[in-house]
Design an enzyme around this catalytic site. Structure first.
Site, PDB file in Angstrom:
ATOM      1  N   ARG A 162      -3.212  -7.777  -5.137  1.00 21.67           N
ATOM      2  CA  ARG A 162      -3.971  -7.821  -3.674  1.00 21.67           C
ATOM      3  C   ARG A 162      -5.477  -8.613  -3.938  1.00 21.67           C
ATOM      4  O   ARG A 162      -6.398  -8.017  -3.505  1.00 21.67           O
ATOM      5  CB  ARG A 162      -4.216  -6.574  -3.622  1.00 21.67           C
ATOM      6  CG  ARG A 162      -2.763  -5.365  -3.225  1.00 21.67           C
ATOM      7  CD  ARG A 162      -2.242  -5.969  -1.877  1.00 21.67           C
ATOM      8  NE  ARG A 162      -1.197  -5.308  -1.539  1.00 21.67           N
ATOM      9  CZ  ARG A 162      -0.182  -4.920  -1.893  1.00 21.67           C
ATOM     10  NH1 ARG A 162       0.317  -5.969  -2.859  1.00 21.67           N
ATOM     11  NH2 ARG A 162       0.919  -4.310  -1.280  1.00 21.67           N
ATOM     12  N   SER A 237      -1.020  -0.050   3.205  1.00 21.15           N
ATOM     13  CA  SER A 237      -1.612   0.692   2.346  1.00 21.15           C
ATOM     14  C   SER A 237      -2.972   0.706   2.580  1.00 21.15           C
ATOM     15  O   SER A 237      -3.427  -0.489   2.697  1.00 21.15           O
ATOM     16  CB  SER A 237      -1.283  -0.138   0.948  1.00 21.15           C
ATOM     17  OG  SER A 237       0.154  -0.052   0.657  1.00 21.15           O
ATOM     18  N   GLU A 333      -8.104  -0.808   0.186  1.00 22.35           N
ATOM     19  CA  GLU A 333      -7.356  -2.229   0.081  1.00 22.35           C
ATOM     20  C   GLU A 333      -7.856  -2.900   1.203  1.00 22.35           C
ATOM     21  O   GLU A 333      -8.216  -4.172   1.240  1.00 22.35           O
ATOM     22  CB  GLU A 333      -5.893  -2.113  -0.056  1.00 22.35           C
ATOM     23  CG  GLU A 333      -5.304  -3.571  -0.374  1.00 22.35           C
ATOM     24  CD  GLU A 333      -3.801  -3.517   0.333  1.00 22.35           C
ATOM     25  OE1 GLU A 333      -3.940  -3.782   1.687  1.00 22.35           O
ATOM     26  OE2 GLU A 333      -2.786  -3.268  -0.353  1.00 22.35           O
TER      27      GLU A 333
HETATM   28  N1  EPU Z   1       4.550   8.308  -3.808  1.00 24.41           N
HETATM   29  C1  EPU Z   1       4.518   9.628  -3.854  1.00 24.41           C
HETATM   30  N2  EPU Z   1       3.869  10.038  -2.468  1.00 24.41           N
HETATM   31  C2  EPU Z   1       3.708   9.118  -1.475  1.00 24.41           C
HETATM   32  C3  EPU Z   1       3.835   7.849  -1.727  1.00 24.41           C
HETATM   33  C4  EPU Z   1       4.451   7.171  -2.795  1.00 24.41           C
HETATM   34  O1  EPU Z   1       4.568  10.137  -4.552  1.00 24.41           O
HETATM   35  O2  EPU Z   1       3.272   9.806  -0.446  1.00 24.41           O
HETATM   36  C5  EPU Z   1       5.328   7.820  -5.487  1.00 24.41           C
HETATM   37  C6  EPU Z   1       6.553   7.280  -4.986  1.00 24.41           C
HETATM   38  O3  EPU Z   1       7.572   8.139  -5.092  1.00 24.41           O
HETATM   39  C7  EPU Z   1       7.064   6.117  -5.780  1.00 24.41           C
HETATM   40  C8  EPU Z   1       5.508   5.672  -6.034  1.00 24.41           C
HETATM   41  O4  EPU Z   1       4.558   6.452  -5.620  1.00 24.41           O
HETATM   42  O5  EPU Z   1       7.316   6.666  -7.225  1.00 24.41           O
HETATM   43  C9  EPU Z   1       5.503   4.298  -5.656  1.00 24.41           C
HETATM   44  O6  EPU Z   1       5.788   4.257  -4.069  1.00 24.41           O
HETATM   45  P1  EPU Z   1       6.086   2.940  -3.147  1.00 24.41           P
HETATM   46  O7  EPU Z   1       7.098   2.510  -3.854  1.00 24.41           O
HETATM   47  O8  EPU Z   1       6.234   3.399  -1.643  1.00 24.41           O
HETATM   48  O9  EPU Z   1       5.069   1.945  -3.510  1.00 24.41           O
HETATM   49  P2  EPU Z   1       3.525   2.024  -3.471  1.00 24.41           P
HETATM   50  O10 EPU Z   1       2.910   1.825  -4.908  1.00 24.41           O
HETATM   51  O11 EPU Z   1       2.975   3.330  -3.203  1.00 24.41           O
HETATM   52  C10 EPU Z   1       3.130  -0.630  -3.116  1.00 24.41           C
HETATM   53  C11 EPU Z   1       2.498  -1.463  -1.946  1.00 24.41           C
HETATM   54  C12 EPU Z   1       3.168  -1.592  -0.739  1.00 24.41           C
HETATM   55  C13 EPU Z   1       4.505  -2.066  -0.926  1.00 24.41           C
HETATM   56  C14 EPU Z   1       5.185  -0.909  -1.985  1.00 24.41           C
HETATM   57  C15 EPU Z   1       6.637  -1.658  -2.473  1.00 24.41           C
HETATM   58  C16 EPU Z   1      -0.061  -1.363  -2.929  1.00 24.41           C
HETATM   59  C17 EPU Z   1      -1.238  -0.911  -2.655  1.00 24.41           C
HETATM   60  N3  EPU Z   1       0.931  -1.103  -1.969  1.00 24.41           N
HETATM   61  O12 EPU Z   1       3.094   0.855  -2.521  1.00 24.41           O
HETATM   62  O13 EPU Z   1       2.376  -2.561   0.181  1.00 24.41           O
HETATM   63  O14 EPU Z   1       5.283  -2.110   0.333  1.00 24.41           O
HETATM   64  O15 EPU Z   1       4.721  -1.052  -3.374  1.00 24.41           O
HETATM   65  O16 EPU Z   1       6.507  -2.583  -3.197  1.00 24.41           O
HETATM   66  O17 EPU Z   1       0.317  -1.918  -3.687  1.00 24.41           O
HETATM   67  C18 EPU Z   1       0.690  -2.625   1.703  1.00 24.41           C
HETATM   68  O18 EPU Z   1       0.098  -3.371   1.024  1.00 24.41           O
HETATM   69  O19 EPU Z   1       0.439  -2.406   2.904  1.00 24.41           O
HETATM   70  C19 EPU Z   1       2.012  -2.127   1.491  1.00 24.41           C
HETATM   71  C20 EPU Z   1       2.626  -1.260   2.204  1.00 24.41           C
END
Ligand code: EPU
Length: 337
Positions: A162, A237, A333
């Protein structure tokens, strides 16, 4: 080119914040951009693309240049690959769909990311194991000071998680006018390693996926987890996932056996901010019209008429609570303006 006055920015930012622009200039081609940059009454500008990664906390006095240039062209293609040049004002997801229609592979995992092509390099957009930098070749920019055109090649952009040069030493100096991507025409290198994609493909009994199958899977996952900005204001995010030391992570894991995480290096671990925020009890909570999304705690939402200041106050409350409970600082972010 015309200058509009006192324009509501509500429909120009995906958070749907009703801030006002004192002067608003819509740019549909490079000549207009060059003319606008030479207007003597305006010494500086605020460059607006898709408005998908910003939180407006005040009215904007600085004149806005809304980059609204359109066009997609094939620069060159072989049997194996194609180079395409996309104008900055093109919508990102429409570009992805165009790639799928033409069977150009490489950006299918980035389906449904809000925003425009011209702003995609700034934060090296990424999702489901793929980042913009994986297909990025170069971008054309206009130097705001000298009005010269310049090309930034992949290595010039210093892409990180990012992050890019456009958020650091080049911040505010250039306007990105188009981006060139290298995409595959055959032997697509699919990235389906991300658990949620695998599950989605399996549940649809797809064993030999096409880029369209992967795009459809990503769209389905995102639609389930993430709010559609057309229905409920948000900027994806709101926070970055923090990277902590292995030692701090070990302590965290002692008390929270199931903490999700990604290993960054031997000494560093990335922890999902969404998980931390959920553990603090914020998921699905609403404070007036500002809230935390019910399916993904990393996403702050504008339920209707929240002000930018209200969303920012909620973000600060979340940061303070996560810091107190986990001793982990989470960083926005989204650009707070
Ligand atoms: N999780 C929770 N609670 C929540 C959200 C997530 O426990 O409310 C846990 C999930 O269960 C999972 C882990 O956190 O084990 C990761 O969650 P997720 O796969 O949704 O990905 P993320 O790390 O929360 C990142 C990006 C997203 C992108 C997803 C998928 C960042 C800041 N965000 O989210 O990007 O879609 O991975 O690759 O790196 C964006 O930038 O706007 C965005 C949506």
């Amino acid at each position: 080119m015309s200058i509009q006055h006192n324009v509501s920015l509500k429909k120009f930012n995906t958070f749907g914040i009703d801030a006002t622009a004192k002067n608003f200039i819509s740019i549909t081609n490079i000549s207009e951009l060059l003319v606008a940059l030479q207007l003597e009454e305006f010494p500086e500008y605020f460059v607006l693309g898709g408005g998908s990664n910003m939180l407006l906390t005040k009215d904007i006095e600085t004149p806005i240049l809304h980059i609204n240039t359109k066009g997609k062209r094939i620069v060159i293609q072989t049997e194996e690959e194609v180079l395409v040049e996309i104008q900055a004002g093109e919508n990102w997801h429409e570009f992805v769909l165009w790639c799928i229609e033409n069977d150009f592979g490489g950006v299918e995992n980035l389906s449904l990311i809000p925003g425009n092509v011209g702003t995609s390099p700034i934060q090296n957009i990424g999702a489901y194991g793929v980042e913009l930098k994986d297909t990025f070749v170069s971008c054309s920019v206009i130097d705001i000071e000298t009005l010269e055109q310049k090309i930034f090649q992949l290595e010039d952009c210093k892409f990180g998680y990012r992050n890019s040069i456009f958020k650091n030493e080049a911040k505010g100096k250039y306007i990105i006018t188009s981006v060139v991507f290298r995409l595959t025409r055959k032997n697509h290198k699919l990235n389906t390693s991300y658990g949620a994609i695998q599950q989605e493909l399996e549940s649809n009994h797809i064993t030999n996926p096409t880029i369209k199958n992967v795009s459809d899977a990503v769209i389905a996952i995102r639609e389930r987890k993430l709010p559609n900005p057309k229905e409920i204001g948000n900027s994806g995010s709101f926070f970055k996932n923090p990277v902590i030391s292995k030692a701090d992570f070990d302590m965290l894991q002692e008390n929270h056996k199931n903490v999700p995480h990604y290993v960054v290096s031997d000494t560093e671990i990335k922890v999902p901010a969404g998980w931390l925020i959920e553990q603090c009890g914020f998921k699905g909570k609403r404070f007036g019209d500002a809230g935390v999304h019910k399916n993904q705690a990393l996403v702050l939402v504008n339920h209707d008429n929240a002000t930018g200041a209200e969303i920012l106050a909620l973000a600060k409350k979340i940061q303070a609570t996560v810091l107190e409970k986990f001793n982990i600082a989470i960083e926005a972010e989204v650009n707070v303006i």
